[in-house]
Scaffold this motif. Structure first.
Motif, PDB file in Angstrom:
ATOM      1  N   THR A 161      30.555  43.287  36.431  1.00 21.32           N
ATOM      2  CA  THR A 161      29.998  42.811  35.158  1.00 21.32           C
ATOM      3  C   THR A 161      29.336  43.940  34.374  1.00 21.32           C
ATOM      4  O   THR A 161      29.011  43.767  33.204  1.00 21.32           O
ATOM      5  CB  THR A 161      28.979  41.681  35.401  1.00 21.32           C
ATOM      6  OG1 THR A 161      27.943  42.179  36.263  1.00 21.32           O
ATOM      7  CG2 THR A 161      29.635  40.473  36.032  1.00 21.32           C
ATOM      8  N   THR A 162      29.173  45.111  35.005  1.00 23.58           N
ATOM      9  CA  THR A 162      28.563  46.253  34.327  1.00 23.58           C
ATOM     10  C   THR A 162      29.615  47.211  33.778  1.00 23.58           C
ATOM     11  O   THR A 162      29.629  47.509  32.592  1.00 23.58           O
ATOM     12  CB  THR A 162      27.620  47.012  35.287  1.00 23.58           C
ATOM     13  OG1 THR A 162      26.609  46.114  35.728  1.00 23.58           O
ATOM     14  CG2 THR A 162      26.966  48.200  34.599  1.00 23.58           C
ATOM     15  N   CYS A 163      30.523  47.679  34.657  1.00 21.08           N
ATOM     16  CA  CYS A 163      31.489  48.698  34.222  1.00 21.08           C
ATOM     17  C   CYS A 163      32.905  48.160  34.039  1.00 21.08           C
ATOM     18  O   CYS A 163      33.763  48.846  33.487  1.00 21.08           O
ATOM     19  CB  CYS A 163      31.510  49.859  35.218  1.00 21.08           C
ATOM     20  SG  CYS A 163      32.298  49.472  36.805  1.00 21.08           S
ATOM     21  N   GLY A 164      33.195  46.951  34.518  1.00 25.71           N
ATOM     22  CA  GLY A 164      34.514  46.354  34.368  1.00 25.71           C
ATOM     23  C   GLY A 164      35.518  46.749  35.434  1.00 25.71           C
ATOM     24  O   GLY A 164      36.639  46.256  35.460  1.00 25.71           O
ATOM     25  N   HIS A 165      35.123  47.634  36.350  1.00 22.97           N
ATOM     26  CA  HIS A 165      36.011  48.069  37.438  1.00 22.97           C
ATOM     27  C   HIS A 165      36.217  46.908  38.415  1.00 22.97           C
ATOM     28  O   HIS A 165      35.456  45.943  38.426  1.00 22.97           O
ATOM     29  CB  HIS A 165      35.374  49.272  38.157  1.00 22.97           C
ATOM     30  CG  HIS A 165      36.315  50.044  39.006  1.00 22.97           C
ATOM     31  ND1 HIS A 165      36.519  49.746  40.316  1.00 22.97           N
ATOM     32  CD2 HIS A 165      37.112  51.102  38.731  1.00 22.97           C
ATOM     33  CE1 HIS A 165      37.398  50.589  40.831  1.00 22.97           C
ATOM     34  NE2 HIS A 165      37.782  51.438  39.875  1.00 22.97           N
ATOM     35  N   LYS A 166      37.259  47.028  39.234  1.00 22.47           N
ATOM     36  CA  LYS A 166      37.505  45.990  40.241  1.00 22.47           C
ATOM     37  C   LYS A 166      36.324  45.895  41.204  1.00 22.47           C
ATOM     38  O   LYS A 166      35.692  46.897  41.539  1.00 22.47           O
ATOM     39  CB  LYS A 166      38.770  46.300  41.049  1.00 22.47           C
ATOM     40  CG  LYS A 166      40.044  46.131  40.282  1.00 22.47           C
ATOM     41  CD  LYS A 166      41.240  46.437  41.164  1.00 22.47           C
ATOM     42  CE  LYS A 166      42.524  46.346  40.364  1.00 22.47           C
ATOM     43  NZ  LYS A 166      43.688  46.709  41.190  1.00 22.47           N
ATOM     44  N   GLY A 167      36.061  44.674  41.630  1.00 23.70           N
ATOM     45  CA  GLY A 167      35.015  44.446  42.608  1.00 23.70           C
ATOM     46  C   GLY A 167      35.582  43.688  43.793  1.00 23.70           C
ATOM     47  O   GLY A 167      36.750  43.296  43.793  1.00 23.70           O
ATOM     48  N   ARG A 168      34.766  43.504  44.799  1.00 24.14           N
ATOM     49  CA  ARG A 168      35.206  42.709  45.944  1.00 24.14           C
ATOM     50  C   ARG A 168      34.115  41.719  46.321  1.00 24.14           C
ATOM     51  O   ARG A 168      32.928  41.960  46.080  1.00 24.14           O
ATOM     52  CB  ARG A 168      35.578  43.577  47.131  1.00 24.14           C
ATOM     53  CG  ARG A 168      34.425  44.141  47.906  1.00 24.14           C
ATOM     54  CD  ARG A 168      34.926  44.897  49.147  1.00 24.14           C
ATOM     55  NE  ARG A 168      33.817  45.344  49.956  1.00 24.14           N
ATOM     56  CZ  ARG A 168      33.343  44.666  51.008  1.00 24.14           C
ATOM     57  NH1 ARG A 168      33.887  43.540  51.380  1.00 24.14           N
ATOM     58  NH2 ARG A 168      32.321  45.135  51.678  1.00 24.14           N
TER      59      ARG A 168
END
Length: 87
Positions: A6-13
């Motif tokens: 939600t901060t940088c838009g990169h994939k999360g898990r």
């Protein structure tokens, strides 16, 4: 299921989950971008049914039948007995 930071838009898990109820789950997530490292909690919740489960059909019919007045229940049982094919 895919989550994005939600901060940088990169994939999360999703690192873990907490089932609050069968219809509401907390998802503990972390960003996979090492430079970001953000962790957050998202929620997953049940909204509504589009088509009822076939497994619930018998219960729905029986509950509806029980809610009918006794005379209507008797008429339905009699009607069902007439429509049965001979064995």
């Amino acid at each position: 299921m895919r989550v994005n930071c939600t901060t940088c838009g990169h994939k999360g898990r999703i690192s873990s989950r907490e089932e609050v109820t069968r219809a509401y789950v907390k998802l503990y997530c972390q960003c996979l971008d090492a430079q970001c490292g953000h962790t957050w909690v998202s929620t997953l919740s049940f909204s509504h049914t589009l088509r009822p489960s076939a497994q619930q059909l018998d219960t729905l019919i029986l509950d509806r039948f029980k809610s009918l007045p006794a005379d209507m229940q008797r008429k339905l049982v009699e009607h069902m007995g007439r429509d049965r094919p001979a064995a």
